[in-house]
Write an enzyme that holds these catalytic residues in place. Structure first.
Site, short mmCIF file in Angstrom:
data_model
loop_
_atom_site.label_atom_id
_atom_site.label_comp_id
_atom_site.label_asym_id
_atom_site.label_seq_id
_atom_site.Cartn_x
_atom_site.Cartn_y
_atom_site.Cartn_z
N GLU A 2 -67.97 -58.35 0.39
CA GLU A 2 -69.26 -58.82 -0.09
C GLU A 2 -70.18 -57.67 -0.50
O GLU A 2 -70.88 -57.75 -1.51
CB GLU A 2 -69.94 -59.68 0.98
N HIS A 29 -69.74 -70.55 10.67
CA HIS A 29 -69.86 -70.96 9.27
C HIS A 29 -70.89 -72.07 9.07
O HIS A 29 -70.83 -72.78 8.06
CB HIS A 29 -68.50 -71.43 8.74
#
Length: 330
Positions: free
Chosen positions: A66, A135
């Site tokens: 990322e 998540h």
């Protein structure tokens, strides 16, 4: 004879995809990049079919880093491109915090206005799909804390379809937080919804007894709660923030001046969350308008559980919103 286009029924996933397709087709400077956005069609199938339509130069799969691909997006934006970067889920955005907070958000200031970073970062967020503690975060408030960023949270099909175009026109970085739990939700989209204003909150339901402030994943339960309250002759006004930074405090204050009661609903944990900021601003600027203590609903302060019944118990619900609104009016 005038032909009037009819509204269409589609999912939030399809509305987001239409926004992406329109952006890619409308400007050659726009490209999409992120993990699995190409051949796989996106982790949540939002970009499905776009690789075949626009090719590998415009829809780019990235390595699992990322920090690297958000940094590449910042560099591309500085070079004149209009990159749309997808981070798979909001927890992975923590791996790009240095790029977003130290670079994208600061370069205009540090360059004395010479540099613009017209970067859009799409971030699926929120609970509701049994994705467990790692998540299911709601971290929009972290990023809304940072000057130099615009933070938006589409909660209607019109905003899901149209926010991207407005975001791409912004010369500064925009983070678009898309609710994971809404991707499969189906609704009706106006044939010509028009442009989306990212500077103003929206009153989604008018009311006179209590103001309910929501955004993103809490708008739908807030509207359902308002409908239930109406059966008992209690009128709730529902305000959709749409943008968390810069926050449209004026619309919230105008609503509180009409209803004289405030309830804030947020999927984030209460401590230090966006709901706390709303309450603080109302206390600072409109305390005399309030006829009752402020009510505030957030996620229970535990890691979001995996088991469905525990996940539901940890999150704001229609029942909790109804109870809180009745307490405020009582």
């Amino acid at each position: 004879m005038t032909v009037t286009a009819e509204p269409r029924t589609l999912t939030f996933r399809e509305a987001f995809r239409e926004g992406l397709r329109e952006a890619l087709a409308g400007d050659d400077r726009v490209f999409l990049m992120g993990e699995d956005v190409g051949r796989y069609g996106g982790c949540f199938a939002v970009s499905q079919g776009l690789l075949e339509e626009f090719g590998e130069e415009r829809v780019r799969d990235t390595p699992l880093s990322e920090s690297a691909f958000v940094g590449a997006g910042i560099g591309a934006a500085l070079g004149g491109a209009l990159p749309i970067v997808e981070i798979m889920t909001v927890n992975f955005a923590m791996l790009a915090l240095d790029q977003i907070v130290n670079n994208a958000a600061t370069l205009r200031h540090m360059s004395g206005g010479q540099l613009s970073v017209p970067l859009v970062v799409r971030i699926p967020t929120g609970p509701g799909r049994q994705l467990a503690a790692q998540h299911s975060h709601t971290l929009e408030g972290w990023f809304a804390h940072v000057p130099g960023l615009r933070v938006v949270a589409p909660a209607t099909l019109e905003d899901a379809r149209g926010m991207l175009a407005t975001a791409l026109a912004d010369p500064d970085p925009v983070l678009v937080f898309e609710q994971i739990g809404s991707y499969g939700v189906r609704g009706e989209l106006a044939a010509d919804p028009g442009p989306v204003d990212l500077d103003r909150a929206a009153v989604r339901r008018a009311g006179s007894d209590v103001t309910v402030v929501a955004y993103g994943g809490t708008l739908a339960p807030a509207l359902d709660a308002a409908a239930e309250l109406a059966t008992g002759d209690l009128s709730a006004e529902v305000v959709d923030l749409r943008t968390l930074r810069p926050l449209d405090t004026a619309t919230v204050l105008e609503s509180v001046a009409r209803t004289h009661r405030l309830l804030v609903v947020d999927n984030a944990w209460r401590t230090g969350g966006p709901g706390a900021e709303i309450v603080a601003r109302v206390a600072e600027e409109a305390l005399d308008e309030l006829d009752a203590p402020v009510e505030r609903i957030g996620a229970v302060e535990v890691p979001v559980p995996y088991a469905r019944q525990l996940e539901e118990a940890a999150l704001p619900s229609v029942g909790r919103i109804v109870e809180a609104a009745r307490r405020a009016v009582a």
